[in-house]
Design an enzyme around this catalytic site. Structure first.
Site, PDB file in Angstrom:
ATOM      1  N   GLY A 290       0.834  -1.206   0.000  1.00  0.00           N
ATOM      2  CA  GLY A 290       0.000   0.000   0.000  1.00  0.00           C
ATOM      3  C   GLY A 290       0.867   1.253   0.000  1.00  0.00           C
ATOM      4  O   GLY A 290       1.862   1.315   0.714  1.00  0.00           O
TER       5      GLY A 290
ATOM      6  N   ARG B 144      -6.223  -3.723   8.321  1.00  0.00           N
ATOM      7  CA  ARG B 144      -6.799  -5.064   8.152  1.00  0.00           C
ATOM      8  C   ARG B 144      -6.340  -5.983   9.273  1.00  0.00           C
ATOM      9  O   ARG B 144      -7.095  -6.771   9.804  1.00  0.00           O
ATOM     10  CB  ARG B 144      -6.369  -5.633   6.797  1.00  0.00           C
ATOM     11  CG  ARG B 144      -7.275  -6.701   6.288  1.00  0.00           C
ATOM     12  CD  ARG B 144      -7.183  -6.967   4.799  1.00  0.00           C
ATOM     13  NE  ARG B 144      -5.950  -6.574   4.141  1.00  0.00           N
ATOM     14  CZ  ARG B 144      -5.915  -6.083   2.912  1.00  0.00           C
ATOM     15  NH1 ARG B 144      -7.020  -5.904   2.225  1.00  0.00           N
ATOM     16  NH2 ARG B 144      -4.765  -5.770   2.345  1.00  0.00           N
TER      17      ARG B 144
ATOM     18  N   ASP C 205       5.635  -5.141   5.751  1.00  0.00           N
ATOM     19  CA  ASP C 205       6.190  -6.464   6.076  1.00  0.00           C
ATOM     20  C   ASP C 205       6.294  -7.379   4.855  1.00  0.00           C
ATOM     21  O   ASP C 205       7.285  -8.075   4.692  1.00  0.00           O
ATOM     22  CB  ASP C 205       5.413  -7.126   7.227  1.00  0.00           C
ATOM     23  CG  ASP C 205       3.927  -7.225   6.972  1.00  0.00           C
ATOM     24  OD1 ASP C 205       3.453  -6.669   5.961  1.00  0.00           O
ATOM     25  OD2 ASP C 205       3.233  -7.877   7.775  1.00  0.00           O
TER      26      ASP C 205
ATOM     27  N   THR D 241       4.361   2.211   5.585  1.00  0.00           N
ATOM     28  CA  THR D 241       2.987   1.703   5.636  1.00  0.00           C
ATOM     29  C   THR D 241       2.211   2.531   6.644  1.00  0.00           C
ATOM     30  O   THR D 241       2.730   2.819   7.736  1.00  0.00           O
ATOM     31  CB  THR D 241       2.914   0.212   6.027  1.00  0.00           C
ATOM     32  OG1 THR D 241       1.563  -0.080   6.449  1.00  0.00           O
ATOM     33  CG2 THR D 241       3.834  -0.162   7.173  1.00  0.00           C
TER      34      THR D 241
ATOM     35  N   ASP E  86       0.009   1.522   8.414  1.00  0.00           N
ATOM     36  CA  ASP E  86      -0.431   0.655   9.516  1.00  0.00           C
ATOM     37  C   ASP E  86       0.474   0.722  10.754  1.00  0.00           C
ATOM     38  O   ASP E  86       0.055   0.336  11.836  1.00  0.00           O
ATOM     39  CB  ASP E  86      -0.507  -0.806   9.046  1.00  0.00           C
ATOM     40  CG  ASP E  86      -1.648  -1.020   8.067  1.00  0.00           C
ATOM     41  OD1 ASP E  86      -2.526  -0.160   7.985  1.00  0.00           O
ATOM     42  OD2 ASP E  86      -1.650  -2.070   7.388  1.00  0.00           O
TER      43      ASP E  86
ATOM     44  N   ARG F 116       1.004  -5.066  -5.245  1.00  0.00           N
ATOM     45  CA  ARG F 116       1.256  -6.254  -4.426  1.00  0.00           C
ATOM     46  C   ARG F 116       1.468  -7.384  -5.434  1.00  0.00           C
ATOM     47  O   ARG F 116       0.546  -7.755  -6.145  1.00  0.00           O
ATOM     48  CB  ARG F 116       0.063  -6.540  -3.516  1.00  0.00           C
ATOM     49  CG  ARG F 116      -0.302  -5.364  -2.590  1.00  0.00           C
ATOM     50  CD  ARG F 116      -1.392  -5.727  -1.618  1.00  0.00           C
ATOM     51  NE  ARG F 116      -2.096  -4.573  -1.086  1.00  0.00           N
ATOM     52  CZ  ARG F 116      -1.711  -3.874  -0.007  1.00  0.00           C
ATOM     53  NH1 ARG F 116      -0.624  -4.211   0.634  1.00  0.00           N
ATOM     54  NH2 ARG F 116      -2.412  -2.845   0.422  1.00  0.00           N
TER      55      ARG F 116
ATOM     56  N   ASP G 189       2.934  -1.160  11.720  1.00  0.00           N
ATOM     57  CA  ASP G 189       2.896  -2.482  12.358  1.00  0.00           C
ATOM     58  C   ASP G 189       4.150  -3.311  12.082  1.00  0.00           C
ATOM     59  O   ASP G 189       4.082  -4.533  12.008  1.00  0.00           O
ATOM     60  CB  ASP G 189       1.635  -3.241  11.886  1.00  0.00           C
ATOM     61  CG  ASP G 189       1.647  -3.486  10.391  1.00  0.00           C
ATOM     62  OD1 ASP G 189       2.460  -2.862   9.671  1.00  0.00           O
ATOM     63  OD2 ASP G 189       0.841  -4.298   9.918  1.00  0.00           O
TER      64      ASP G 189
HETATM   65  O1  F6P Z   1      -1.336  -1.797   4.363  1.00  0.00           O
HETATM   66  C1  F6P Z   1      -1.959  -0.568   4.341  1.00  0.00           C
HETATM   67  C2  F6P Z   1      -3.440  -0.725   4.132  1.00  0.00           C
HETATM   68  O2  F6P Z   1      -3.971   0.562   3.915  1.00  0.00           O
HETATM   69  C3  F6P Z   1      -4.204  -1.461   5.225  1.00  0.00           C
HETATM   70  O3  F6P Z   1      -4.509  -0.654   6.327  1.00  0.00           O
HETATM   71  C4  F6P Z   1      -5.420  -1.890   4.472  1.00  0.00           C
HETATM   72  O4  F6P Z   1      -6.026  -2.977   5.098  1.00  0.00           O
HETATM   73  C5  F6P Z   1      -4.882  -2.278   3.138  1.00  0.00           C
HETATM   74  O5  F6P Z   1      -3.708  -1.499   2.967  1.00  0.00           O
HETATM   75  C6  F6P Z   1      -5.815  -2.035   1.995  1.00  0.00           C
HETATM   76  O6  F6P Z   1      -5.187  -2.419   0.820  1.00  0.00           O
HETATM   77  P1  F6P Z   1      -5.786  -2.196  -0.623  1.00  0.00           P
HETATM   78  O7  F6P Z   1      -5.694  -0.728  -0.922  1.00  0.00           O
HETATM   79  O8  F6P Z   1      -4.913  -2.996  -1.507  1.00  0.00           O
HETATM   80  O9  F6P Z   1      -7.194  -2.640  -0.586  1.00  0.00           O
END
Ligand code: F6P
Length: 337
Positions: free
Chosen positions: A25, A186, A117, A140, A142, A86, A144
């Site tokens: 992301g 998530r 990660d 990120t 997140d 991704r 995390d």
């Molecule tokens: O990893 C960052 C993040 O924004 C998470 O908080 C979220 O769950 C996910 O990416 C959403 O990903 P996508 O934009 O691919 O749906």
């Protein structure tokens, strides 16, 4: 005037060409890190290739030269000029072997990987299996990753969510309503818990907490009502076990007939101009990553702990993920009285 031709020298430790990519992301501050990588490398006589679409660009060999002037005016921009993805293909060892061979034949001697990660796991494999030197910069929203107090984008996303919820608070209070606001995350409640404290939420639900159940939430809301509170804001992380804000809202409507509203903040939190802190750490980590690669370090990621820059082995990405300290959600409940 043309810049100095890249080439081995004492200053760059013999490193001639590196690649930089953003993966997973996008996060505000990634552009600051890209700019810093490029400009530090140029200052050391190292050529930089900008790899497009994360690991997919390694697979596709989509890695044109990224010059200093192409990084003009990107420091303050959200997203990533290199694009991101991704890449499922990269899970295949045969694909990774082909990537390593491609890097060798192009003379790309090291990579700076900006991401979370999954991105660091990919970088760690590339180094462990094929000896490709890799430096990680945490990016990120997140927040995390093990071994660092902060990741690029978290501070910006947090401030974006808080600003949005301050607006929601005005209307919640005017209509004496309950609002459930879903924030991203998530698998992580870091953004949810910090947002909840900063906007004075009445409750927070997030994935790592098994005790913050629907039943506990109902009790909290009931207690607040009895204390005379006529409006409440509940922050719900996207990955909470109760199934996100929509599900919690449907259940509360069904069980109690409440006239509540649900707001999903979604990707609004991922975009936008990075805060000063995300720009500063993007810049510092970008510079440090290049210096360490030039000094011969080959498998590490950068972070910050108690305000100081730290360096971790890439393999540390497999350490347990940090969880929001329990005391933070307790603060939310106490201060909502
Ligand atoms: O990893 C960052 C993040 O924004 C998470 O908080 C979220 O769950 C996910 O990416 C959403 O990903 P996508 O934009 O691919 O749906």
């Amino acid at each position: 005037m043309a810049g100095a031709a890249p080439g081995p020298s004492a200053a760059n430790g013999g490193l001639r060409r590196i690649g930089v990519l953003t993966s997973g992301g996008d996060a505000p501050g990634m552009n600051a890190a890209i700019r810093a990588v490029v400009r530090q490398a140029v200052a050391m006589g190292i050529e930089v290739r900008g790899v497009h679409h994360g690991f997919q660009g390694l697979v596709d060999r989509d890695w044109p030269v990224l010059a200093s002037r192409q990084c003009a005016n990107i420091l303050q921009r959200g997203g990533t000029i290199l694009h991101t993805a991704r890449c499922k293909e990269f899970h295949d060892p045969v694909v990774r072997a082909r990537v390593a061979e491609g890097l060798r034949s192009e003379g790309i001697e090291a990579l700076v990987v900006i991401g979370g990660d999954g991105s660091f796991t990919g970088a760690e494999l590339l180094h462990r299996e094929h000896g490709v030197a890799c430096a990680g910069i945490p990016g990120t929203i997140d927040n995390d990753l093990p071994g660092t107090d902060r990741t690029l984008g978290f501070d910006t996303a947090l401030n974006t969510a808080v600003e949005a919820i301050d607006r929601i608070r005005d209307t919640a209070s005017s209509h004496e309503r309950l609002f459930l606001v879903e924030v991203m995350g998530r698998a992580s409640g870091m953004l949810a818990v910090h947002t909840a404290i900063a906007c004075g939420a009445e409750a927070v639900l997030y994935p790592e907490s098994e005790s913050d159940t629907y039943e506990v939430l109902v009790e909290q809301l009931r207690a607040n009502w009895e204390r005379g509170k006529r409006s409440s804001i509940v922050v719900v992380a996207e990955g909470d076990q109760e199934g996100g804000a929509m599900n919690v809202g449907s259940r509360l409507r069904h069980d109690f007939g409440l006239d509540l509203r649900v707001v999903v903040l979604g990707h609004i939190q991922r975009g936008g101009s990075p805060t000063a802190m995300d720009r500063i750490w993007g810049s510092r980590w970008g510079v440090e990553a290049v210096k360490r690669l030039a000094a011969g370090e080959a498998s590490f990621y950068l972070g910050v702990e108690a305000g100081r820059m730290v360096v971790r082995p890439l393999a540390a990405i497999h350490d347990p993920r940090p969880e929001p300290p329990r005391e933070l959600s307790e603060i939310v409940a106490t201060l909502a009285r």
